[in-house]
Design an enzyme around this catalytic site. Structure first.
Site, PDB file in Angstrom:
ATOM      1  N   ARG A   1     -15.867  24.355 -36.955  1.00 37.62           N
ATOM      2  CA  ARG A   1     -16.781  23.547 -35.899  1.00 37.62           C
ATOM      3  C   ARG A   1     -16.725  22.301 -36.269  1.00 37.62           C
ATOM      4  O   ARG A   1     -16.707  21.370 -35.387  1.00 37.62           O
ATOM      5  CB  ARG A   1     -18.046  24.193 -35.572  1.00 37.62           C
ATOM      6  CG  ARG A   1     -19.042  23.538 -34.666  1.00 37.62           C
ATOM      7  CD  ARG A   1     -20.180  24.390 -34.489  1.00 37.62           C
ATOM      8  NE  ARG A   1     -20.874  24.992 -35.451  1.00 37.62           N
ATOM      9  CZ  ARG A   1     -21.688  24.282 -36.477  1.00 37.62           C
ATOM     10  NH1 ARG A   1     -21.864  23.134 -36.266  1.00 37.62           N
ATOM     11  NH2 ARG A   1     -22.192  24.840 -37.450  1.00 37.62           N
TER      12      ARG A   1
ATOM     13  N   LYS B   1      -5.563  18.257 -17.331  1.00 40.08           N
ATOM     14  CA  LYS B   1      -4.755  17.733 -16.415  1.00 40.08           C
ATOM     15  C   LYS B   1      -3.553  17.203 -16.870  1.00 40.08           C
ATOM     16  O   LYS B   1      -2.494  17.889 -17.388  1.00 40.08           O
ATOM     17  CB  LYS B   1      -5.570  16.652 -15.279  1.00 40.08           C
ATOM     18  CG  LYS B   1      -7.031  17.174 -15.190  1.00 40.08           C
ATOM     19  CD  LYS B   1      -6.883  18.416 -14.530  1.00 40.08           C
ATOM     20  CE  LYS B   1      -8.261  18.870 -13.675  1.00 40.08           C
ATOM     21  NZ  LYS B   1      -9.294  19.059 -14.729  1.00 40.08           N
TER      22      LYS B   1
ATOM     23  N   TYR C   1     -16.197  12.878  -9.465  1.00 41.56           N
ATOM     24  CA  TYR C   1     -15.560  14.178  -9.616  1.00 41.56           C
ATOM     25  C   TYR C   1     -16.880  15.148  -9.457  1.00 41.56           C
ATOM     26  O   TYR C   1     -17.954  14.877 -10.064  1.00 41.56           O
ATOM     27  CB  TYR C   1     -15.131  14.421 -10.876  1.00 41.56           C
ATOM     28  CG  TYR C   1     -14.737  15.998 -11.299  1.00 41.56           C
ATOM     29  CD1 TYR C   1     -13.989  16.753 -10.412  1.00 41.56           C
ATOM     30  CD2 TYR C   1     -15.330  16.474 -12.310  1.00 41.56           C
ATOM     31  CE1 TYR C   1     -14.063  18.202 -10.767  1.00 41.56           C
ATOM     32  CE2 TYR C   1     -15.273  17.700 -12.817  1.00 41.56           C
ATOM     33  CZ  TYR C   1     -14.629  18.479 -11.793  1.00 41.56           C
ATOM     34  OH  TYR C   1     -14.317  19.914 -12.062  1.00 41.56           O
TER      35      TYR C   1
ATOM     36  N   ASP D   1     -14.196   7.619 -16.990  1.00 41.53           N
ATOM     37  CA  ASP D   1     -13.209   8.938 -16.819  1.00 41.53           C
ATOM     38  C   ASP D   1     -11.862   8.471 -16.528  1.00 41.53           C
ATOM     39  O   ASP D   1     -11.477   7.941 -15.544  1.00 41.53           O
ATOM     40  CB  ASP D   1     -13.744   9.957 -15.820  1.00 41.53           C
ATOM     41  CG  ASP D   1     -12.977  11.242 -15.544  1.00 41.53           C
ATOM     42  OD1 ASP D   1     -11.725  11.461 -16.200  1.00 41.53           O
ATOM     43  OD2 ASP D   1     -13.590  12.307 -15.168  1.00 41.53           O
TER      44      ASP D   1
END
Length: 387
Positions: free
Chosen positions: A54, A203, A106, A178
């Protein structure tokens, strides 16, 4: 990390030679997948680079160094999704803070800001960032951050990155952007003064519709230390298999983006002349608002074309009749993807708000893949012509 000489190489070369392309222990031509949750302490008196996955994992670290190099930042971070990356960035804020955000952002980011962070007393004002005066007018005494998305999703509005970043810096505001649509191949916001660059790496960076991932890159070490603490504290890290898959996909980023953009430009031009299309949104069109601003800050126009077919009923007809693209919520893959923002990416946005921001019931978003453009156009033609 990549060596200094790599910084002077062309982007296409840096995609392949990013510093971890050859395993230093075995000479393997691929970053090893370190499938380990924890790491042995050979001595309690020595600090370890890795102790628990982690907090850090060599496979994920290679990816994080990779995206930092491509974006020109000091440090990268890999998360379980794009929204996990965006959420972590917003965790830099505190209760009582205020954010100025791109109005047609978005839908997932809109949902985070209006349904989750608002409950934590983080306030947001959504503005048309194509107008700097409107951005300035949104400033409050408790404003701490500006969130940009350019081109915006799905209407592809263009914000002048440097203009907003310079203004934000003059007020000591954190800037986040973004960069999913453009990727670091087309656009590197840190070079324009942005503090944190974010990606839904699901994406274009991944490019194959086979992983879920988010990335963040910071402009300075101070932000890097703070975001690392948040990443470790939240634990929303990317797994090692997806880290490896993402690195594999990123190696072909330029080739895929160039091919898809070439087709997207032809598609946008064809749609702009089609009698059944009411509006086309694509930065590469001569009449696209603020095209000159986009060209100043990006090296290309991208592979996403949005267009309005006139009504929700007409949109659903087209979506039901196309044969080549996936009808799906994502974008940026080798296969074309056709989306309906009203019920997909922007479903969380109330209809009246959506309409105010130009996201009409007839708007569809086409992410152009690697199929032949003649087939893409023929397929859309038949879908549009059937009554």
């Amino acid at each position: 990390m990549a060596n200094d000489s790599n910084k002077n190489r062309d982007f296409a070369t840096r995609l392949i030679h990013f510093g971890a392309e050859i395993d230093k222990f075995t000479g393997a031509s691929s970053v090893p997948i370190y499938q380990a949750s924890t790491f042995h302490h050979f001595s309690l008196d020595e600090s370890l680079e890795y102790d628990y996955s982690r907090s850090g994992n060599p496979t994920r670290q290679a990816l994080e160094d990779y995206i930092a190099s491509l974006e020109g930042g000091t440090r990268g971070f890999a998360f379980a999704s794009g929204m996990a990356a965006i959420s972590a960035a917003f965790m830099l804020l505190s209760a009582g803070d205020h954010v100025i955000c791109t109005e047609d952002v978005y839908g997932g980011t809109y949902r985070l800001l209006t349904m989750i962070l608002n409950r934590m007393n983080i306030e947001t004002t959504f503005v048309d960032m194509t107008d700097l005066d409107k951005v300035k007018a949104a400033l409050k005494p408790n404003t701490k951050a500006v969130f940009l998305e350019t081109p915006s999703n799905p209407t592809l509005k263009i914000t002048d990155i440097k203009e907003v970043a310079d203004w934000a810096k003059s007020h000591d505001l954190l800037t986040m952007l973004d960069n999913t649509f453009m990727t670091p191949y087309h656009q590197r916001p840190i070079e324009q003064g942005v503090d944190i660059v974010l990606h839904s790496a699901t994406k274009f960076l991944g490019g194959h519709s086979d992983l879920l991932a988010g990335l963040a890159v910071v402009a300075n070490d101070s932000l890097g230390r703070r975001l690392k603490q948040i990443q470790n504290g939240l634990g929303t890290v990317l797994g090692v298999h997806d880290s490896w898959l993402l690195m594999r996909g990123m190696k072909t980023l330029q080739a895929r983006m160039e091919a898809s953009e070439k087709s997207a430009r032809r598609l946008a031009d064809w749609l702009s002349k089609h009698p059944d299309i009411e509006a086309v949104y694509y930065p590469g069109l001569p009449n696209h608002p603020r095209r000159e601003v986009h060209e100043k800050q990006s090296r290309g126009y991208g592979a996403v074309v949005s267009f309005d077919v006139g009504s929700g009923e007409r949109a659903k007809q087209v979506l039901s009749r196309v044969q080549i693209p996936l009808v799906a919520v994502s974008l940026g893959a080798v296969e074309s993807i056709l989306s309906y923002p009203a019920t997909m990416s922007h479903a969380a946005m109330p209809r009246e708000v959506r309409l105010q921001r130009g996201i009409t019931d007839g708007l569809v978003r086409y992410s152009v893949g690697l199929e032949h453009i003649d087939d893409i156009i023929a397929d859309l033609e038949q879908a549009l012509h059937q009554k």
